[in-house]
Design an enzyme around this catalytic site. Structure first.
Site, short mmCIF file in Angstrom:
data_model
loop_
_atom_site.label_atom_id
_atom_site.label_comp_id
_atom_site.label_asym_id
_atom_site.label_seq_id
_atom_site.Cartn_x
_atom_site.Cartn_y
_atom_site.Cartn_z
N GLY A 1 0.80 -1.19 0.00
CA GLY A 1 0.00 0.00 0.00
C GLY A 1 0.85 1.25 0.00
O GLY A 1 2.02 1.24 0.33
N LEU A 2 0.23 2.32 -0.35
CA LEU A 2 0.91 3.61 -0.40
C LEU A 2 1.19 4.14 1.00
O LEU A 2 0.56 3.74 1.98
CB LEU A 2 0.05 4.61 -1.17
CG LEU A 2 -0.22 4.28 -2.63
CD1 LEU A 2 -1.22 5.26 -3.22
CD2 LEU A 2 1.07 4.26 -3.43
N SER A 3 2.12 5.07 1.08
CA SER A 3 2.44 5.73 2.33
C SER A 3 1.19 6.42 2.87
O SER A 3 0.46 7.09 2.14
CB SER A 3 3.55 6.76 2.09
OG SER A 3 3.88 7.40 3.29
N GLY A 4 0.93 6.22 4.16
CA GLY A 4 -0.22 6.86 4.79
C GLY A 4 -1.56 6.21 4.51
O GLY A 4 -2.60 6.76 4.85
N SER A 5 -1.56 5.03 3.90
CA SER A 5 -2.83 4.39 3.52
C SER A 5 -3.46 3.57 4.64
O SER A 5 -4.55 3.04 4.47
CB SER A 5 -2.63 3.52 2.27
OG SER A 5 -1.77 2.43 2.56
N LYS B 1 -1.76 0.94 6.43
CA LYS B 1 -1.21 -0.42 6.57
C LYS B 1 -0.87 -0.75 8.02
O LYS B 1 -1.27 -1.78 8.56
CB LYS B 1 0.05 -0.59 5.72
CG LYS B 1 -0.14 -0.43 4.24
CD LYS B 1 1.19 -0.53 3.50
CE LYS B 1 2.19 0.51 3.90
NZ LYS B 1 1.81 1.91 3.72
N SER B 2 -0.13 0.14 8.66
CA SER B 2 0.30 -0.10 10.04
C SER B 2 -0.88 -0.05 11.00
O SER B 2 -0.95 -0.84 11.95
CB SER B 2 1.36 0.92 10.46
OG SER B 2 2.52 0.73 9.66
N SER C 1 6.24 -1.92 -0.64
CA SER C 1 7.08 -2.74 -1.51
C SER C 1 6.63 -2.52 -2.96
O SER C 1 5.77 -3.23 -3.47
CB SER C 1 6.94 -4.22 -1.13
OG SER C 1 7.71 -5.01 -1.97
#
Length: 93
Positions: free
Chosen positions: A1-5, A7-8, A75
């Site tokens: 996924g994109l940054s800030g989407s 995931k974490s 990734s």
């Protein structure tokens, strides 16, 4: 996924839910890993490949020990993801 989407956020929420059910789980997050294990890597294609290779190996070690391992990374290269999938075998979901 994109940054800030998110995931974490999803990974840590799932980790918490698993813990509440008595399961042992660990989140490996791109930000945390880049401050330690992968602190010597940048964002070039070669460094991104090595970043994913290393975290794939760490995730595999955790999974082999029976720990549920949630990996939250950017990734961008399919080749790198496929390499980790192949290395981890049936433990990769």
């Amino acid at each position: 996924g994109l940054s800030g989407s998110g995931k974490s956020t999803v990974a840590y929420t799932l980790e918490h839910a698993l813990f509440q059910r008595g399961k042992i789980a660990q989140v490996l997050d791109g930000d945390n890993i880049r401050h330690g294990l992968n602190s010597n890597l940048g964002f070039s294609p070669e460094d991104r490949e090595e970043n994913i290779r290393r975290i794939g190996e760490v995730g595999k070690l955790f999974a082999d020990s029976g720990m549920i391992t949630l990996i939250s990374f950017i990734s961008p290269y399919r080749k790198d993801r496929d390499t980790v999938r192949e290395r981890c075998g049936d433990k990769f979901v």
